[in-house]
Scaffold this motif. Structure first.
Motif, PDB file in Angstrom:
ATOM      1  N   ILE A  67       7.010  16.747   2.973  1.00  0.00           N
ATOM      2  CA  ILE A  67       6.186  15.545   2.916  1.00  0.00           C
ATOM      3  C   ILE A  67       6.621  14.739   1.693  1.00  0.00           C
ATOM      4  O   ILE A  67       6.778  15.293   0.604  1.00  0.00           O
ATOM      5  CB  ILE A  67       4.691  15.913   2.823  1.00  0.00           C
ATOM      6  N   LEU A  68       6.832  13.435   1.889  1.00  0.00           N
ATOM      7  CA  LEU A  68       7.259  12.558   0.809  1.00  0.00           C
ATOM      8  C   LEU A  68       6.221  11.464   0.602  1.00  0.00           C
ATOM      9  O   LEU A  68       5.515  11.095   1.539  1.00  0.00           O
ATOM     10  CB  LEU A  68       8.601  11.911   1.153  1.00  0.00           C
ATOM     11  N   PHE A  69       6.186  10.942  -0.616  1.00  0.00           N
ATOM     12  CA  PHE A  69       5.249   9.885  -0.973  1.00  0.00           C
ATOM     13  C   PHE A  69       6.014   8.642  -1.391  1.00  0.00           C
ATOM     14  O   PHE A  69       6.940   8.723  -2.203  1.00  0.00           O
ATOM     15  CB  PHE A  69       4.347  10.347  -2.121  1.00  0.00           C
ATOM     16  N   GLY A  70       5.649   7.498  -0.835  1.00  0.00           N
ATOM     17  CA  GLY A  70       6.218   6.218  -1.225  1.00  0.00           C
ATOM     18  C   GLY A  70       5.124   5.325  -1.795  1.00  0.00           C
ATOM     19  O   GLY A  70       4.200   4.954  -1.072  1.00  0.00           O
ATOM     20  N   TYR A 110       0.857  -1.188   0.000  1.00  0.00           N
ATOM     21  CA  TYR A 110       0.000   0.000   0.000  1.00  0.00           C
ATOM     22  C   TYR A 110       0.895   1.242   0.000  1.00  0.00           C
ATOM     23  O   TYR A 110       2.092   1.164   0.292  1.00  0.00           O
ATOM     24  CB  TYR A 110      -0.939   0.012   1.220  1.00  0.00           C
ATOM     25  N   ASP A 111       0.313   2.379  -0.349  1.00  0.00           N
ATOM     26  CA  ASP A 111       1.044   3.648  -0.357  1.00  0.00           C
ATOM     27  C   ASP A 111       1.375   4.096   1.063  1.00  0.00           C
ATOM     28  O   ASP A 111       0.675   3.738   2.023  1.00  0.00           O
ATOM     29  CB  ASP A 111       0.205   4.742  -1.020  1.00  0.00           C
ATOM     30  N   GLU A 112       2.433   4.911   1.162  1.00  0.00           N
ATOM     31  CA  GLU A 112       2.814   5.497   2.448  1.00  0.00           C
ATOM     32  C   GLU A 112       3.207   6.958   2.235  1.00  0.00           C
ATOM     33  O   GLU A 112       3.845   7.297   1.238  1.00  0.00           O
ATOM     34  CB  GLU A 112       3.985   4.725   3.054  1.00  0.00           C
ATOM     35  N   VAL A 113       2.806   7.796   3.175  1.00  0.00           N
ATOM     36  CA  VAL A 113       3.136   9.223   3.142  1.00  0.00           C
ATOM     37  C   VAL A 113       3.971   9.527   4.382  1.00  0.00           C
ATOM     38  O   VAL A 113       3.583   9.173   5.503  1.00  0.00           O
ATOM     39  CB  VAL A 113       1.864  10.100   3.126  1.00  0.00           C
ATOM     40  N   PHE A 114       5.127  10.161   4.175  1.00  0.00           N
ATOM     41  CA  PHE A 114       6.048  10.499   5.254  1.00  0.00           C
ATOM     42  C   PHE A 114       6.001  12.005   5.512  1.00  0.00           C
ATOM     43  O   PHE A 114       6.211  12.790   4.581  1.00  0.00           O
ATOM     44  CB  PHE A 114       7.485  10.131   4.879  1.00  0.00           C
ATOM     45  N   ILE A 115       5.758  12.398   6.735  1.00  0.00           N
ATOM     46  CA  ILE A 115       5.785  13.809   7.123  1.00  0.00           C
ATOM     47  C   ILE A 115       6.994  13.996   8.028  1.00  0.00           C
ATOM     48  O   ILE A 115       7.074  13.378   9.098  1.00  0.00           O
ATOM     49  CB  ILE A 115       4.495  14.205   7.867  1.00  0.00           C
ATOM     50  N   VAL A 116       7.947  14.820   7.607  1.00  0.00           N
ATOM     51  CA  VAL A 116       9.130  15.086   8.428  1.00  0.00           C
ATOM     52  C   VAL A 116       8.776  16.228   9.372  1.00  0.00           C
ATOM     53  O   VAL A 116       8.606  17.371   8.946  1.00  0.00           O
ATOM     54  CB  VAL A 116      10.361  15.430   7.567  1.00  0.00           C
TER      55      VAL A 116
END
Length: 117
Positions: A81-84, A54-60
């Protein structure tokens, strides 16, 4: 059936009382988003290479990190914010100086991870 508002107290998701480290799965609320809070003060430390179906969103939230998402290396800093995408291997490490804090949104009701390292 209409869903009701719910509250999770800190002791229900946090690993420590004064650090943003812990997680909860969306199925607890009947929704398709699970959240992981990650914190490290160790430079060069972070999750090993892995992937999810599934997709993952990273918030630093704090600090700087080197993310590897697929073939891309991305230096990220607080506020970005990055998208994986689903099935794409990824990892990140704290670049320092100081603490790295991320909030990672997993687009799923339950965590599933395949470790690759």
């Amino acid at each position: 059936m209409q869903k009701k508002a719910m509250v999770l107290d800190r002791d229900q998701w946090a690993e420590e009382p004064d650090v943003w480290q812990g997680e909860f799965e969306g199925m607890r609320f009947g929704t398709g988003v699970s959240v992981m809070f990650y914190t490290t003060d160790k430079i060069g430390h972070g999750p090993k290479l892995h992937r999810h179906p599934y997709d993952e969103v990273f918030i630093v939230r704090e600090g700087r990190a080197l993310f590897t998402i697929g073939e891309q290396g991305i230096e990220a800093k607080a506020g970005q914010i990055l998208f994986g995408p689903a099935y794409v291997p990824h990892k990140f490490v704290n670049l320092g100086p100081g603490r790295l804090e991320t909030t990672d949104l997993h687009v799923t009701e339950a965590f599933s991870q395949e470790d690759l390292e």
